[in-house]
Structure formats: structure tokens, C-alpha cells
Scaffold this motif. Structure first.
Motif, PDB file in Angstrom:
ATOM      1  N   LEU A   4      45.361 121.184  91.309  1.00  0.00           N
ATOM      2  CA  LEU A   4      44.867 120.927  92.927  1.00  0.00           C
ATOM      3  C   LEU A   4      45.681 119.605  93.229  1.00  0.00           C
ATOM      4  CD1 LEU A   4      42.659 121.322  95.050  1.00  0.00           C
ATOM      5  CD2 LEU A   4      41.502 119.428  94.252  1.00  0.00           C
ATOM      6  N   ILE A   5      46.708 119.920  94.305  1.00  0.00           N
ATOM      7  CA  ILE A   5      47.553 119.465  94.620  1.00  0.00           C
ATOM      8  C   ILE A   5      47.195 119.062  96.301  1.00  0.00           C
ATOM      9  CG2 ILE A   5      49.987 118.873  95.454  1.00  0.00           C
ATOM     10  CD1 ILE A   5      49.219 119.609  92.113  1.00  0.00           C
ATOM     11  N   ALA A   6      46.862 117.445  95.999  1.00  0.00           N
ATOM     12  CA  ALA A   6      46.525 116.442  97.562  1.00  0.00           C
ATOM     13  C   ALA A   6      48.084 116.620  97.883  1.00  0.00           C
ATOM     14  CB  ALA A   6      46.000 115.504  97.285  1.00  0.00           C
ATOM     15  N   LEU A   7      48.322 117.503  99.451  1.00  0.00           N
ATOM     16  CA  LEU A   7      49.084 117.252 100.508  1.00  0.00           C
ATOM     17  C   LEU A   7      48.854 116.841 101.954  1.00  0.00           C
ATOM     18  CD1 LEU A   7      52.205 118.372 100.388  1.00  0.00           C
ATOM     19  CD2 LEU A   7      51.116 120.871 101.284  1.00  0.00           C
ATOM     20  N   PRO A   8      49.358 115.724 102.529  1.00  0.00           N
ATOM     21  CA  PRO A   8      49.458 115.954 103.829  1.00  0.00           C
ATOM     22  C   PRO A   8      49.952 116.902 104.903  1.00  0.00           C
ATOM     23  CG  PRO A   8      50.196 113.762 102.866  1.00  0.00           C
ATOM     24  CD  PRO A   8      50.187 115.417 101.966  1.00  0.00           C
ATOM     25  N   LEU A   9      49.014 117.603 105.942  1.00  0.00           N
ATOM     26  CA  LEU A   9      49.733 118.989 106.605  1.00  0.00           C
ATOM     27  C   LEU A   9      49.659 117.982 108.249  1.00  0.00           C
ATOM     28  CD1 LEU A   9      47.883 121.350 104.289  1.00  0.00           C
ATOM     29  CD2 LEU A   9      50.044 120.488 104.124  1.00  0.00           C
ATOM     30  N   LEU A  48      37.344 113.244  95.359  1.00  0.00           N
ATOM     31  CA  LEU A  48      37.793 114.296  95.106  1.00  0.00           C
ATOM     32  C   LEU A  48      38.887 115.492  93.802  1.00  0.00           C
ATOM     33  CD1 LEU A  48      37.609 116.435  98.862  1.00  0.00           C
ATOM     34  CD2 LEU A  48      35.874 116.047  97.108  1.00  0.00           C
ATOM     35  N   ARG A  49      39.629 114.212  93.512  1.00  0.00           N
ATOM     36  CA  ARG A  49      39.872 113.829  91.883  1.00  0.00           C
ATOM     37  C   ARG A  49      40.962 115.903  91.727  1.00  0.00           C
ATOM     38  NH1 ARG A  49      34.962 112.631  88.126  1.00  0.00           N
ATOM     39  NH2 ARG A  49      36.364 113.308  86.402  1.00  0.00           N
ATOM     40  N   PRO A  50      41.772 115.319  92.575  1.00  0.00           N
ATOM     41  CA  PRO A  50      43.018 115.759  92.062  1.00  0.00           C
ATOM     42  C   PRO A  50      43.980 116.091  91.233  1.00  0.00           C
ATOM     43  CG  PRO A  50      43.124 115.033  94.679  1.00  0.00           C
ATOM     44  CD  PRO A  50      42.471 114.544  93.913  1.00  0.00           C
ATOM     45  N   ASP A  51      44.799 116.745  91.213  1.00  0.00           N
ATOM     46  CA  ASP A  51      45.790 116.392  90.372  1.00  0.00           C
ATOM     47  C   ASP A  51      46.979 116.071  89.799  1.00  0.00           C
ATOM     48  OD1 ASP A  51      44.987 118.651  87.470  1.00  0.00           O
ATOM     49  OD2 ASP A  51      44.677 119.592  89.381  1.00  0.00           O
ATOM     50  N   CYS A  62      52.858 112.601  92.337  1.00  0.00           N
ATOM     51  CA  CYS A  62      52.858 111.946  91.772  1.00  0.00           C
ATOM     52  C   CYS A  62      51.366 112.290  90.552  1.00  0.00           C
ATOM     53  CB  CYS A  62      53.035 110.580  91.286  1.00  0.00           C
ATOM     54  SG  CYS A  62      51.179 110.251  92.975  1.00  0.00           S
ATOM     55  N   ALA A  63      51.166 112.029  89.191  1.00  0.00           N
ATOM     56  CA  ALA A  63      50.131 112.195  88.540  1.00  0.00           C
ATOM     57  C   ALA A  63      48.689 111.736  89.237  1.00  0.00           C
ATOM     58  CB  ALA A  63      50.373 112.316  87.671  1.00  0.00           C
ATOM     59  N   LEU A  64      47.703 112.046  89.610  1.00  0.00           N
ATOM     60  CA  LEU A  64      46.366 110.895  89.425  1.00  0.00           C
ATOM     61  C   LEU A  64      45.864 111.320  88.138  1.00  0.00           C
ATOM     62  CD1 LEU A  64      46.042 112.564  93.172  1.00  0.00           C
ATOM     63  CD2 LEU A  64      46.814 110.355  92.869  1.00  0.00           C
ATOM     64  N   PRO A  65      44.750 109.674  88.614  1.00  0.00           N
ATOM     65  CA  PRO A  65      44.066 109.541  86.687  1.00  0.00           C
ATOM     66  C   PRO A  65      42.928 110.427  86.263  1.00  0.00           C
ATOM     67  CG  PRO A  65      43.529 107.518  89.282  1.00  0.00           C
ATOM     68  CD  PRO A  65      44.839 109.100  89.302  1.00  0.00           C
ATOM     69  N   ASP A  66      42.376 110.442  85.858  1.00  0.00           N
ATOM     70  CA  ASP A  66      40.767 111.832  85.613  1.00  0.00           C
ATOM     71  C   ASP A  66      41.312 112.860  86.423  1.00  0.00           C
ATOM     72  OD1 ASP A  66      38.805 112.015  84.178  1.00  0.00           O
ATOM     73  OD2 ASP A  66      37.927 110.487  85.545  1.00  0.00           O
ATOM     74  N   PRO A  67      41.635 113.560  86.763  1.00  0.00           N
ATOM     75  CA  PRO A  67      41.272 115.087  87.302  1.00  0.00           C
ATOM     76  C   PRO A  67      40.277 115.970  86.925  1.00  0.00           C
ATOM     77  CG  PRO A  67      43.419 115.399  86.319  1.00  0.00           C
ATOM     78  CD  PRO A  67      42.785 113.993  85.847  1.00  0.00           C
ATOM     79  N   LEU A  68      39.410 116.187  88.216  1.00  0.00           N
ATOM     80  CA  LEU A  68      38.373 117.221  87.372  1.00  0.00           C
ATOM     81  C   LEU A  68      39.114 118.302  87.268  1.00  0.00           C
ATOM     82  CD1 LEU A  68      35.935 116.774  91.030  1.00  0.00           C
ATOM     83  CD2 LEU A  68      35.651 116.240  87.987  1.00  0.00           C
ATOM     84  N   PRO A  69      38.640 119.496  86.768  1.00  0.00           N
ATOM     85  CA  PRO A  69      39.685 121.015  86.434  1.00  0.00           C
ATOM     86  C   PRO A  69      39.806 121.808  87.707  1.00  0.00           C
ATOM     87  CG  PRO A  69      37.409 120.501  85.650  1.00  0.00           C
ATOM     88  CD  PRO A  69      37.399 119.323  86.154  1.00  0.00           C
ATOM     89  N   THR A  70      40.480 122.287  88.324  1.00  0.00           N
ATOM     90  CA  THR A  70      40.545 123.217  88.606  1.00  0.00           C
ATOM     91  C   THR A  70      40.451 124.951  88.077  1.00  0.00           C
ATOM     92  OG1 THR A  70      41.586 121.592  89.924  1.00  0.00           O
ATOM     93  CG2 THR A  70      41.274 124.122  91.101  1.00  0.00           C
ATOM     94  N   ASP A  71      39.242 126.046  88.528  1.00  0.00           N
ATOM     95  CA  ASP A  71      39.626 127.585  88.099  1.00  0.00           C
ATOM     96  C   ASP A  71      40.698 127.847  88.589  1.00  0.00           C
ATOM     97  OD1 ASP A  71      37.217 126.518  86.710  1.00  0.00           O
ATOM     98  OD2 ASP A  71      35.956 127.268  87.912  1.00  0.00           O
ATOM     99  N   ASP A  72      40.918 128.710  87.767  1.00  0.00           N
ATOM    100  CA  ASP A  72      41.830 130.040  88.124  1.00  0.00           C
ATOM    101  C   ASP A  72      41.327 130.382  89.235  1.00  0.00           C
ATOM    102  OD1 ASP A  72      44.258 128.998  86.513  1.00  0.00           O
ATOM    103  OD2 ASP A  72      43.426 130.152  84.810  1.00  0.00           O
ATOM    104  N   GLY A  73      42.449 130.771  90.062  1.00  0.00           N
ATOM    105  CA  GLY A  73      42.255 131.726  91.712  1.00  0.00           C
ATOM    106  C   GLY A  73      41.525 130.756  93.136  1.00  0.00           C
ATOM    107  N   VAL A  74      41.270 129.619  92.753  1.00  0.00           N
ATOM    108  CA  VAL A  74      40.811 128.861  93.560  1.00  0.00           C
ATOM    109  C   VAL A  74      42.032 128.663  94.303  1.00  0.00           C
ATOM    110  CG1 VAL A  74      39.706 126.152  94.478  1.00  0.00           C
ATOM    111  CG2 VAL A  74      38.626 127.334  92.149  1.00  0.00           C
ATOM    112  N   ALA A  75      42.489 128.217  95.608  1.00  0.00           N
ATOM    113  CA  ALA A  75      43.016 128.237  96.609  1.00  0.00           C
ATOM    114  C   ALA A  75      43.141 127.111  97.066  1.00  0.00           C
ATOM    115  CB  ALA A  75      43.600 129.519  97.651  1.00  0.00           C
ATOM    116  N   LEU A  76      42.173 126.600  97.494  1.00  0.00           N
ATOM    117  CA  LEU A  76      41.598 124.664  98.969  1.00  0.00           C
ATOM    118  C   LEU A  76      40.895 124.770  97.731  1.00  0.00           C
ATOM    119  CD1 LEU A  76      42.547 126.951 102.095  1.00  0.00           C
ATOM    120  CD2 LEU A  76      43.669 125.232 101.171  1.00  0.00           C
ATOM    121  N   VAL A  77      40.696 123.154  98.497  1.00  0.00           N
ATOM    122  CA  VAL A  77      39.487 122.477  98.048  1.00  0.00           C
ATOM    123  C   VAL A  77      39.489 121.129  99.584  1.00  0.00           C
ATOM    124  CG1 VAL A  77      38.452 120.379  97.737  1.00  0.00           C
ATOM    125  CG2 VAL A  77      39.220 122.604  95.936  1.00  0.00           C
ATOM    126  N   VAL A  78      38.076 122.066 100.381  1.00  0.00           N
ATOM    127  CA  VAL A  78      38.392 121.690 101.539  1.00  0.00           C
ATOM    128  C   VAL A  78      37.356 120.488 101.859  1.00  0.00           C
ATOM    129  CG1 VAL A  78      38.505 121.912 104.415  1.00  0.00           C
ATOM    130  CG2 VAL A  78      39.566 123.568 102.837  1.00  0.00           C
TER     131      VAL A  78
END
Length: 391
Positions: A4-9, A48-51, A62-78
Motif C-alpha cells: 500500500l503506497i500513500a501518494l499525494p494526488l 491506516l499504516r501503509p507500506d 520511504c518505508a513506513l514503520p509497522d505496516p498492515l498487510p494488504t491483500d493481493d487484489g486490493v487497488a485502493l484504500v480511501v
């Protein structure tokens, strides 16, 4: 597992392509508001603890601490808007987004190679859903800033998704052109606005949904293919279907509280279903004022106010009252600010079809309601607008 990549849009074509590149690489995206403060971003990342946290200048980030797992097939966390409490991360799969895109385009009858204009924020699900519609048509979505009316109306696009505030400003411009088919959502639209659009030759399709349903899943009151609508015993709207979210990130308790074992998602909105199955959204279930011991649904008050011939738009809030416990405070946009209807006239108009407690005991007139980029009026912004209007 996916990352999961956090990205300003920001609202740019470059941002749209950055999201697309992440998806093609198998990553999921946590869209961030580019205008958010550092404190807001840090709070969201902690919840929300992205990677990773990336940017256009540093795509790997940059890597973030203690990320939560993200299942394959997930496209978005909004992240939800937070208008009613703690923000949650809505997890949307590629399959759900694809189902939403296909059903939307089929209902709208959009032709392949048509161009979709995107004047909605890309950190909201509505803006991202519009991007996917454009890509599904084999064309490049035309991304424009939400407040840029000139860009919204320029030639070159066939379809556009907007919120009521944008459509209102569009129609206020003499001789405005722009796309001829409009998908209208984000907030309730007045009958007057829809009538003005029809007179201008614009085909408007109203949309109801939320982040948890990949955006709109009910068009003009009827569910899209693959979606179902029902009402709970308290008239809260329930939704089910292929475009439903897979849960709130890291919060199974919140997920279980809103989605039952049969896959029905219970919203915070109340509505009614007509004999033809058409859904009418009445407002939020928690927008109730208790005045003199009587429950007053503010959505009913607002609908009554908007039906007054001298009212262009309206909303209402509850405020403390020493005698009644709470009272209804209406905030009204008159058609003519120089000659607004009287408070007595508005109270009498509401009382024509409703109990006395529904009639607003206070009215504030404003030039326009303080709507955000998605057309919603938050309670905090409304109270600030009331304070300014009353000096």
C-alpha cells in the motif's frame, strides 16, 4: 501480498498516470489530499499504516514503520471524509472497481473512444472512479482542477462527473457549453438545479453512493447492474453488490458493524422506496433534532425549505434552546438576496405539511452554502458561516 503506497494526488494528468503506474505494478494506493497539513497526513498514516509514502519527486518514497498487510487484489484504500467521526480506511479491490466502472458505463450508454472529463479531487473515490471510466473507454481522461470553470467547460470532452456546486456555477455562466452528459453526485441536488440543466440542454444523471460502494451505485434512483437496494426497519438505506468494499482497513469490528452476514451494507442515510423501486434519499439518520420532546429529521425540514418558491438552497442544524431543549436553525440561500422571504413566511411554509416543531425557530440568510470540493456541507463549516453572516 500487495504494497500500500500513500501518494499525494493533485488534480493533474501526471497524478492520474502515477496512480495507473502503481496499479500496473501491482501496488495499492492510499490517496492523500495534497492540501492536507503535515499533522493531518501523519495522523492518517498512523491510523491506516501503509507500506510506503511516495511522491512525484521521489516515486519509490520511504518505508513506513509497522505496516498492515494488504491483500493481493486490493487497488485502493480511501479515507472516509470524517464528517461524522473518526476517519476509516475503505478497502476497495480491483474487481469491485471494475464492476462499478462497467455498470456505470453500461447504464450511461457511453460509446467507446468517448472522452471523460475529471474535475473532481483525485483523493476522493469519485475522482478516481471517473479516471477508470475514461481509461475503460480507451481514452485519456481530461483531468482539471475542481474550481477551474473555464477548463470544465472547454471543448473536447463528452462526459463529466460533477457535484451540485459545480453544476450551479456552470449554469450561471451565460452561453456555457461543456459536455452534454453530466453524472451528478456528492450531495443532494435541488429540483430547481435539475430543471435549469434540462432547459440548458444538459442530460443529468443523478448518482447516489459512497466510498464503500466505489462511488455511485444508484443512478436516478435505481441501482446499477450488480447492485441491490433495500431499507432497514428504521428506513436506513442498505446496499449490496459487486462494487461493495471489502472492509475497513485494520478495523474488523467496524466492518462487522456495518456489513451483515448476507453482504448487506447499512448506510447512515435514510430513504424511501417508491412502488417502482425508485430510491429517494431523505438525509442522514443522525441528523435529528429533539425539540420539545419531538424528533425532527432535519432532512425533512430542508426538503420543505427548498420547496419554497423564493429559496434557491437551504440546510439546517440543531442548536441548544433553554425552553425546547433544541431548536431548528435554518440556513437559507434566497433566490434574491436583496429581497429574501421572511422568517415567518418560511416557518409557515414548513408548518404547512409538518408539525410545529419542524418549523425553524431561527433563520440565517447567506449568499451560498459552504460546500467542500465534493459538494458536502460539514457542520463545522456551516456553523462558521452562520457566525460570519450574523457578525
Amino acid at each position: 501480498m500487495a504494497r500500500l503506497i500513500a501518494l499525494p494526488l493533485p488534480s493533474t494528468g501526471e497524478a492520474a498516470e502515477a496512480v495507473r503506474a502503481r496499479w500496473e505494478a501491482g501496488d495499492a494506493v492510499l490517496p492523500l489530499d495534497p492540501e492536507a497539513s503535515r499533522a493531518e497526513v501523519e495522523a492518517l498514516l498512523a491510523a491506516l499504516r501503509p507500506d510506503r509514502l511516495a511522491s512525484f519527486d521521489d516515486p519509490d518514497g520511504c518505508a513506513l514503520p509497522d505496516p498492515l498487510p494488504t491483500d493481493d487484489g486490493v487497488a485502493l484504500v480511501v479515507a472516509t471524509s470524517g464528517s461524522t467521526g473518526t476517519r476509516k480506511g475503505v478497502t476497495l479491490t480491483s474487481a469491485a472497481l471494475d464492476a462499478s466502472t462497467a455498470a456505470s458505463l453500461a447504464r450511461l450508454g457511453v460509446q467507446h473512444d468517448a472522452v471523460w472529463r475529471v474535475p473532481l479531487p483525485l483523493h476522493h473515490v469519485a475522482g478516481l472512479a471517473a479516471l477508470r471510466r475514461g481509461w475503460a473507454l480507451g481514452t485519456t481522461p481530461d483531468v482539471v482542477a475542481p474550481g477551474d470553470l473555464d477548463a470544465l467547460l472547454r471543448p473536447g470532452a463528452d462526459h463529466v462527473a460533477v457535484v451540485p456546486t459545480q453544476l450551479h456555477r456552470w449554469l450561471a455562466r451565460d452561453g456555457a457549453a461543456g459536455p452534454r452528459q453530466v453524472l451528478l453526485g456528492g450531495a443532494a441536488a435541488s429540483g430547481d438545479l435539475l430543471e435549469r440543466a434540462a432547459v440548458a440542454g444538459i442530460e443529468v444523471v443523478t448518482s447516489y453512493g459512497m466510498t464503500e460502494t466505489c462511488g455511485g451505485c444508484v443512478y436516478d434512483g435505481h441501482p446499477l447492474a450488480g447492485a441491490e437496494v433495500a431499507l432497514a426497519g428504521d428506513d436506513r438505506i442498505r446496499l449490496r453488490g459487486e462494487m461493495l468494499f471489502s472492509g475497513y482497513r485494520g478495523d474488523p469490528t467496524a466492518t462487522a458493524a456495518t456489513v451483515d452476514d448476507d453482504g448487506w451494507f447499512t448506510t447512515s442515510d435514510v430513504g424511501r422506496l417508491g412502488e417502482d423501486g425508485r430510491l429517494t434519499v431523505l438525509g442522514r439518520a443522525d441528523d435529528v433534532v429533539v425539540s420539545g420532546g419531538e424528533n425532527v429529521p432535519l432532512a425533512v425540514v430542508v426538503a420543505a425549505l427548498r420547496s419554497h418558491p423564493d429559496v434557491a438552497d437551504a440546510t439546517a442544524v440543531g442548536e441548544p434552546d433553554p425552553e425546547w431543549g433544541e431548536r431548528v436553525h435554518a440556513v437559507v440561500v434566497p433566490r434574491d438576496l436583496a429581497a429574501p422571504p421572511t422568517e415567518a413566511d418560511l416557518r409557515e411554509h414548513v408548518r404547512g405539511d409538518h408539525p410545529a416543531a419542524f418549523a425553524p425557530r431561527r433563520v440565517t440568510f447567506v449568499q451560498e452554502l459552504p460546500r467542500d470540493a465534493m459538494g458536502k456541507v460539514t457542520r463545522s463549516s456551516l456553523r462558521a458561516a452562520i457566525a460570519v453572516a450574523r457578525g
